[in-house]
Structures are given as C-alpha cells and as structure tokens.
Design a protein around this motif. Sequence first.
Motif, PDB file in Angstrom:
ATOM      1  N   GLU A 284      -6.137   6.131   0.761  1.00  0.00           N
ATOM      2  CA  GLU A 284      -6.941   5.192   0.132  1.00  0.00           C
ATOM      3  C   GLU A 284      -7.699   4.292   1.487  1.00  0.00           C
ATOM      4  O   GLU A 284      -7.115   4.276   2.438  1.00  0.00           O
ATOM      5  CB  GLU A 284      -6.098   4.303  -0.520  1.00  0.00           C
ATOM      6  CG  GLU A 284      -5.608   4.729  -1.944  1.00  0.00           C
ATOM      7  CD  GLU A 284      -4.646   3.764  -2.847  1.00  0.00           C
ATOM      8  OE1 GLU A 284      -4.997   2.601  -2.451  1.00  0.00           O
ATOM      9  OE2 GLU A 284      -4.087   4.328  -3.831  1.00  0.00           O
TER      10      GLU A 284
ATOM     11  N   ASP B 108      10.514   4.614  -2.577  1.00  0.00           N
ATOM     12  CA  ASP B 108       9.445   5.733  -2.442  1.00  0.00           C
ATOM     13  C   ASP B 108       9.897   7.079  -2.045  1.00  0.00           C
ATOM     14  O   ASP B 108      11.332   6.863  -1.756  1.00  0.00           O
ATOM     15  CB  ASP B 108       8.497   5.312  -1.610  1.00  0.00           C
ATOM     16  CG  ASP B 108       6.998   6.067  -1.538  1.00  0.00           C
ATOM     17  OD1 ASP B 108       7.076   6.899  -2.693  1.00  0.00           O
ATOM     18  OD2 ASP B 108       6.210   6.072  -0.899  1.00  0.00           O
ATOM     19  N   TRP B 109       9.352   8.248  -1.888  1.00  0.00           N
ATOM     20  CA  TRP B 109       9.755   9.533  -1.673  1.00  0.00           C
ATOM     21  C   TRP B 109       8.924   9.745  -0.205  1.00  0.00           C
ATOM     22  O   TRP B 109       7.868   9.720  -0.139  1.00  0.00           O
ATOM     23  CB  TRP B 109       9.563  10.590  -2.659  1.00  0.00           C
ATOM     24  CG  TRP B 109      10.695  10.600  -3.601  1.00  0.00           C
ATOM     25  CD1 TRP B 109      11.665  11.326  -3.926  1.00  0.00           C
ATOM     26  CD2 TRP B 109      10.655   9.830  -4.977  1.00  0.00           C
ATOM     27  NE1 TRP B 109      12.377  10.999  -5.268  1.00  0.00           N
ATOM     28  CE2 TRP B 109      11.636  10.076  -5.774  1.00  0.00           C
ATOM     29  CE3 TRP B 109       9.718   8.567  -5.271  1.00  0.00           C
ATOM     30  CZ2 TRP B 109      11.805   9.275  -6.826  1.00  0.00           C
ATOM     31  CZ3 TRP B 109       9.840   7.996  -6.444  1.00  0.00           C
ATOM     32  CH2 TRP B 109      10.964   8.422  -7.192  1.00  0.00           C
TER      33      TRP B 109
ATOM     34  N   LYS C 186       0.717  -1.351  -0.052  1.00  0.00           N
ATOM     35  CA  LYS C 186      -0.026   0.105   0.095  1.00  0.00           C
ATOM     36  C   LYS C 186       0.793   1.277  -0.001  1.00  0.00           C
ATOM     37  O   LYS C 186       0.370   2.299   0.382  1.00  0.00           O
ATOM     38  CB  LYS C 186      -0.875   0.047   1.298  1.00  0.00           C
ATOM     39  CG  LYS C 186      -1.903  -1.136   1.317  1.00  0.00           C
ATOM     40  CD  LYS C 186      -3.071  -0.822   0.578  1.00  0.00           C
ATOM     41  CE  LYS C 186      -4.078  -1.960   0.725  1.00  0.00           C
ATOM     42  NZ  LYS C 186      -5.126  -1.679  -0.042  1.00  0.00           N
ATOM     43  N   ILE C 187       2.048   1.123  -0.582  1.00  0.00           N
ATOM     44  CA  ILE C 187       3.265   2.163  -0.415  1.00  0.00           C
ATOM     45  C   ILE C 187       2.560   3.521  -1.038  1.00  0.00           C
ATOM     46  O   ILE C 187       3.006   4.572  -0.479  1.00  0.00           O
ATOM     47  CB  ILE C 187       4.217   1.731  -1.122  1.00  0.00           C
ATOM     48  CG1 ILE C 187       5.483   2.705  -0.841  1.00  0.00           C
ATOM     49  CG2 ILE C 187       4.171   1.626  -2.626  1.00  0.00           C
ATOM     50  CD1 ILE C 187       6.877   2.103  -1.022  1.00  0.00           C
ATOM     51  N   ASP C 188       1.577   3.607  -2.008  1.00  0.00           N
ATOM     52  CA  ASP C 188       1.131   4.609  -2.666  1.00  0.00           C
ATOM     53  C   ASP C 188      -0.074   5.367  -2.026  1.00  0.00           C
ATOM     54  O   ASP C 188      -0.654   6.339  -2.169  1.00  0.00           O
ATOM     55  CB  ASP C 188       0.934   4.392  -4.068  1.00  0.00           C
ATOM     56  CG  ASP C 188       1.938   4.099  -4.955  1.00  0.00           C
ATOM     57  OD1 ASP C 188       3.115   4.701  -4.685  1.00  0.00           O
ATOM     58  OD2 ASP C 188       1.896   3.439  -5.910  1.00  0.00           O
ATOM     59  N   SER C 189      -0.426   4.703  -0.873  1.00  0.00           N
ATOM     60  CA  SER C 189      -1.615   4.969  -0.110  1.00  0.00           C
ATOM     61  C   SER C 189      -0.958   6.043   1.184  1.00  0.00           C
ATOM     62  O   SER C 189      -2.048   6.352   1.761  1.00  0.00           O
ATOM     63  CB  SER C 189      -2.377   3.690   0.512  1.00  0.00           C
ATOM     64  OG  SER C 189      -2.503   3.129  -0.597  1.00  0.00           O
TER      65      SER C 189
ATOM     66  N   ASN D 206       0.749   9.513   2.148  1.00  0.00           N
ATOM     67  CA  ASN D 206       1.010  10.832   1.935  1.00  0.00           C
ATOM     68  C   ASN D 206       1.780  11.639   3.014  1.00  0.00           C
ATOM     69  O   ASN D 206       1.291  11.870   4.149  1.00  0.00           O
ATOM     70  CB  ASN D 206      -0.205  11.710   1.231  1.00  0.00           C
ATOM     71  CG  ASN D 206       0.320  13.111   0.846  1.00  0.00           C
ATOM     72  OD1 ASN D 206       1.444  13.209   0.510  1.00  0.00           O
ATOM     73  ND2 ASN D 206      -0.738  13.777   0.387  1.00  0.00           N
TER      74      ASN D 206
ATOM     75  N   LYS E 191      14.664  10.259  -0.927  1.00  0.00           N
ATOM     76  CA  LYS E 191      14.185   8.997  -1.849  1.00  0.00           C
ATOM     77  C   LYS E 191      15.035   7.955  -1.171  1.00  0.00           C
ATOM     78  O   LYS E 191      16.301   7.953  -0.779  1.00  0.00           O
ATOM     79  CB  LYS E 191      14.870   9.199  -3.135  1.00  0.00           C
ATOM     80  CG  LYS E 191      14.546   8.199  -3.856  1.00  0.00           C
ATOM     81  CD  LYS E 191      14.900   8.526  -5.511  1.00  0.00           C
ATOM     82  CE  LYS E 191      16.178   8.489  -5.856  1.00  0.00           C
ATOM     83  NZ  LYS E 191      16.390   8.645  -7.291  1.00  0.00           N
TER      84      LYS E 191
END
Length: 194
Positions: free
Chosen positions: A44, A98-99, A12-15, A17, A112
């Motif tokens: 998400e 990821d950043w 779920k790394i893109d979930s 922020n 990064k």
Amino acid sequence: MNIGNLVDISDKIDSINTSESDCYKCYLNENNLLIPYVKLEIIEKNVIGNQEDKLNVEFSYLLLNGIKELNWIGEDEDRKRIVGGIKNDGNEKAELKDWFAINRENDGFEIKAIFKKLMIFIPNDSRIGTDWWSPKNTPNFPQNIKTQKVKDFFSLKNVPEQLKKVLELESYSALFFENGQNKEIKLIETNWTE
C-alpha cells in the motif's frame, strides 16, 4: 522514503506482505521478536513514505515489540510437522495480531503473534523498487544478492548502528521452532485462524 530509522507501522499492519519473503533466522528477547527479511513486500501507499502501491524491499528488519504470545506451525528440513509456541505474561495489554512467514532455505513456518507495536527498519543501502530480490536461484527468479551478504544479514553481522543503539542486540537469541506439548499443539491448531 523513511529509511535508516526505526518506524512505527502499527497502523499499517496489513500493508506488509511476508509470504514471499526470505527469513533464515529470527531473534527473540524477553519482549521483542526481530525478523530480518529479504524481499519484504509493501502493498500500500505511504507505509514508509512511499508513493507506490507495491514495492519490494531488498533488506529490512521487522520488530514486534511487546510480545504477548507467539505460535508457529510449519515443517522442518525433514518435512516433519512442528507446532509450538511461547507466552509472555508481562505484556497483557498487547492487542495487535498478525501472521508472518518465515521462509528458510530448507523449511518454513508461519508465526501468529500477539504484540503491542510493529516497527520496521530499512537500511540506507537497501534496494527498494519493483524488482524481485532473491538470495538464491529459483525456477522463476535468478539470484541477485551475493550469498555472503545474505549470510551476514541473517546472522546480524552488519546491523546498522542506528538500529544497534535501539535494540541491545546482545539480549537477543535465535528463535528455535520446537514442538509444544500435545495439549498445546491441539490448542494452537484449533485456534490458528482466530
């Protein structure tokens, strides 16, 4: 929701922020980066068992496990550009990238990272909801977390026992953002978006 436990959210790394989150200090040992955040945003459903699309978490810890590489770009308190990084040859199989934003009181950095696993820990007493949790007064949001509680959080004074048992906190030290060598700086800047 899954709180009070260290939870693997690698899928779920893109979930997550971190762009509007506060992080005054982060901590590194030979394999891991521990990032304490105030107002981490979950964007998400079903990241920590949440049913809502967007949530703000008052206090949380992200753990980047199996660090292969960390690079950073930012500015110090005097607005001097700082670019640097570190490598760990012991984690060759690390493939996640990821950043992460490190927004401090008077300066800020973007990290990064290349690592093996992303974990999150949310303390049982952390507030979770749609409110904006702020450790300081801003033009748009008033401070709604006590200053001493924020200082203790970022200095790891009140880390929950469940997390202490897993981390071995004595092996961590504060990450200092320093400039690398000129050749390293150019390489980091050239490859930043890759």
